[in-house]
Write a protein that holds these residues in place. Structure first.
Motif, PDB file in Angstrom:
ATOM      1  N   GLY A   1       0.812  -1.212   0.000  1.00 31.00           N
ATOM      2  CA  GLY A   1       0.000   0.000   0.000  1.00 31.00           C
ATOM      3  C   GLY A   1       0.844   1.260   0.000  1.00 31.00           C
ATOM      4  O   GLY A   1       0.538   2.229  -0.708  1.00 31.00           O
ATOM      5  N   PHE A   2       1.911   1.259   0.830  1.00 27.83           N
ATOM      6  CA  PHE A   2       2.787   2.423   0.882  1.00 27.83           C
ATOM      7  C   PHE A   2       3.481   2.652  -0.452  1.00 27.83           C
ATOM      8  O   PHE A   2       3.607   3.786  -0.930  1.00 27.83           O
ATOM      9  CB  PHE A   2       3.821   2.237   1.998  1.00 27.83           C
ATOM     10  N   TRP A   3       3.872   1.553  -1.097  1.00 30.31           N
ATOM     11  CA  TRP A   3       4.555   1.659  -2.389  1.00 30.31           C
ATOM     12  C   TRP A   3       3.603   2.214  -3.460  1.00 30.31           C
ATOM     13  O   TRP A   3       3.947   3.062  -4.263  1.00 30.31           O
ATOM     14  CB  TRP A   3       5.098   0.289  -2.789  1.00 30.31           C
ATOM     15  N   GLY A   4       2.345   1.726  -3.464  1.00 31.29           N
ATOM     16  CA  GLY A   4       1.358   2.229  -4.420  1.00 31.29           C
ATOM     17  C   GLY A   4       1.040   3.700  -4.194  1.00 31.29           C
ATOM     18  O   GLY A   4       0.889   4.477  -5.143  1.00 31.29           O
ATOM     19  N   PHE A   5       0.938   4.103  -2.921  1.00 28.77           N
ATOM     20  CA  PHE A   5       0.672   5.511  -2.612  1.00 28.77           C
ATOM     21  C   PHE A   5       1.804   6.404  -3.099  1.00 28.77           C
ATOM     22  O   PHE A   5       1.584   7.487  -3.639  1.00 28.77           O
ATOM     23  CB  PHE A   5       0.475   5.670  -1.106  1.00 28.77           C
ATOM     24  N   THR A   6       3.035   5.914  -2.915  1.00 26.99           N
ATOM     25  CA  THR A   6       4.200   6.698  -3.337  1.00 26.99           C
ATOM     26  C   THR A   6       4.216   6.877  -4.861  1.00 26.99           C
ATOM     27  O   THR A   6       4.468   7.967  -5.378  1.00 26.99           O
ATOM     28  CB  THR A   6       5.493   6.007  -2.878  1.00 26.99           C
ATOM     29  N   LEU A   7       3.936   5.795  -5.589  1.00 24.75           N
ATOM     30  CA  LEU A   7       3.909   5.879  -7.053  1.00 24.75           C
ATOM     31  C   LEU A   7       2.805   6.820  -7.540  1.00 24.75           C
ATOM     32  O   LEU A   7       2.997   7.629  -8.456  1.00 24.75           O
ATOM     33  CB  LEU A   7       3.710   4.491  -7.669  1.00 24.75           C
ATOM     34  N   GLY A   8       1.634   6.740  -6.938  1.00 23.38           N
ATOM     35  CA  GLY A   8       0.535   7.620  -7.331  1.00 23.38           C
ATOM     36  C   GLY A   8       0.830   9.074  -7.036  1.00 23.38           C
ATOM     37  O   GLY A   8       0.490   9.975  -7.818  1.00 23.38           O
TER      38      GLY A   8
ATOM     39  N   LYS B   1       3.773  10.478  -6.936  1.00 23.69           N
ATOM     40  CA  LYS B   1       4.745  10.966  -7.916  1.00 23.69           C
ATOM     41  C   LYS B   1       4.091  11.213  -9.278  1.00 23.69           C
ATOM     42  O   LYS B   1       4.439  12.150  -9.987  1.00 23.69           O
ATOM     43  CB  LYS B   1       5.887   9.959  -8.044  1.00 23.69           C
ATOM     44  N   ALA B   2       3.159  10.335  -9.645  1.00 21.50           N
ATOM     45  CA  ALA B   2       2.512  10.485 -10.955  1.00 21.50           C
ATOM     46  C   ALA B   2       1.656  11.740 -11.027  1.00 21.50           C
ATOM     47  O   ALA B   2       1.525  12.367 -12.084  1.00 21.50           O
ATOM     48  CB  ALA B   2       1.659   9.255 -11.263  1.00 21.50           C
ATOM     49  N   LEU B   3       1.022  12.130  -9.922  1.00 18.23           N
ATOM     50  CA  LEU B   3       0.132  13.291  -9.901  1.00 18.23           C
ATOM     51  C   LEU B   3       0.838  14.565  -9.473  1.00 18.23           C
ATOM     52  O   LEU B   3       0.179  15.594  -9.298  1.00 18.23           O
ATOM     53  CB  LEU B   3      -1.051  13.023  -8.954  1.00 18.23           C
ATOM     54  N   LYS B   4       2.140  14.491  -9.291  1.00 20.67           N
ATOM     55  CA  LYS B   4       2.866  15.687  -8.877  1.00 20.67           C
ATOM     56  C   LYS B   4       2.810  16.741  -9.993  1.00 20.67           C
ATOM     57  O   LYS B   4       3.068  16.469 -11.150  1.00 20.67           O
ATOM     58  CB  LYS B   4       4.327  15.334  -8.560  1.00 20.67           C
ATOM     59  N   GLY B   5       2.472  17.939  -9.681  1.00 19.79           N
ATOM     60  CA  GLY B   5       2.382  19.022 -10.649  1.00 19.79           C
ATOM     61  C   GLY B   5       1.000  19.171 -11.270  1.00 19.79           C
ATOM     62  O   GLY B   5       0.752  20.114 -12.026  1.00 19.79           O
TER      63      GLY B   5
END
Length: 233
Positions: free
Chosen positions: A25-32, A34-38
């Motif tokens: 879960g933590f890994w998925g949250f981190t990836l999401g 980063k993807a939505l940054k900006g």
């Protein structure tokens, strides 16, 4: 001892599964994240922004220039009170530079292509060597002039025709395209009358007042049936 070791193994497996779930879960949250940054929510609706920024097309600008709301209201009130008669559907209203309205009829805009009836001039016929060709009826159907043509052979020999050789011209000598239907390719020498049609597009008859039809036999082309000075207006 056996029971205690089983419990310990079960607890270890549960803790291992829980730890794996937390890590996933933590890994998925981190990836999401980063993807939505900006990426941020727009201040206004994109469709509204495009509508505001879109420049009016040329037709819309002309329409706004030609139509005056106050003038339309005054005209509507005049029609309702009987001061002004409503315009007919076949008329086209235009507006000049000083704001005056003018009405143009179909004939002024070039839309009137109606041909007159030829009943007073019919039938028109020509006879050569016992073979007769005559026009018995003419009418306008849609965008075409339709001529009813009769052929009869009272001679001694059968006559053949190839209707691609049919010449249709106006009084200015211009060749016009025509479509034949129902006319026989072979005309027997028995005196029987055969009827068909010759169809000419009215778009080709804009400046024409008279027509002529010339039909020759095939392949000799020694027999000429000529219908000239056919009035169409």
């Amino acid at each position: 001892m056996k029971v205690n070791s089983t419990i310990v193994l079960t607890l270890f497996l549960l803790l291992l599964m829980a730890g794996a779930g937390v890590a996933s879960g933590f890994w998925g949250f981190t990836l999401g994240h980063k993807a939505l940054k900006g990426v941020s929510q727009p201040d206004v609706s994109p469709s509204k922004k495009l509508t505001q920024n879109a420049a009016p097309v040329e037709g819309e600008q002309e329409l706004r220039m030609l139509l005056d709301e106050q003038e339309l209201i005054k005209h509507a009130e005049a029609v309702m009170t009987g001061k002004v008669e409503p315009q007919k559907p076949t008329e086209t209203t235009t507006q000049s530079a000083n704001g005056d309205a003018s009405v143009a009829t179909d004939s002024e805009t070039g839309a009137d292509t109606q041909l007159i009836s030829l009943s007073e001039s019919l039938p028109i016929r020509d006879e050569q060597r016992g073979v007769t060709m005559e026009i018995t009826r003419a009418s306008q159907e849609g965008d075409a002039l339709l001529l009813t043509v009769n052929l009869k052979n009272e001679g001694r020999q059968m006559v053949r025709f190839l209707y691609s050789f049919l010449e249709v011209k106006d009084e200015q000598g211009r060749a016009l395209s025509a479509i034949t239907d129902g006319l026989p390719g072979e005309l027997p020498a028995n005196g029987q009358s055969f009827s068909g049609t010759v169809k000419i597009p009215t778009a080709l008859l804009t400046d024409s007042k008279e027509l002529s039809l010339l039909l020759t036999d095939y392949p000799d082309r020694t027999l000429e049936l000529n219908l000239a000075d056919i009035p169409i207006r």
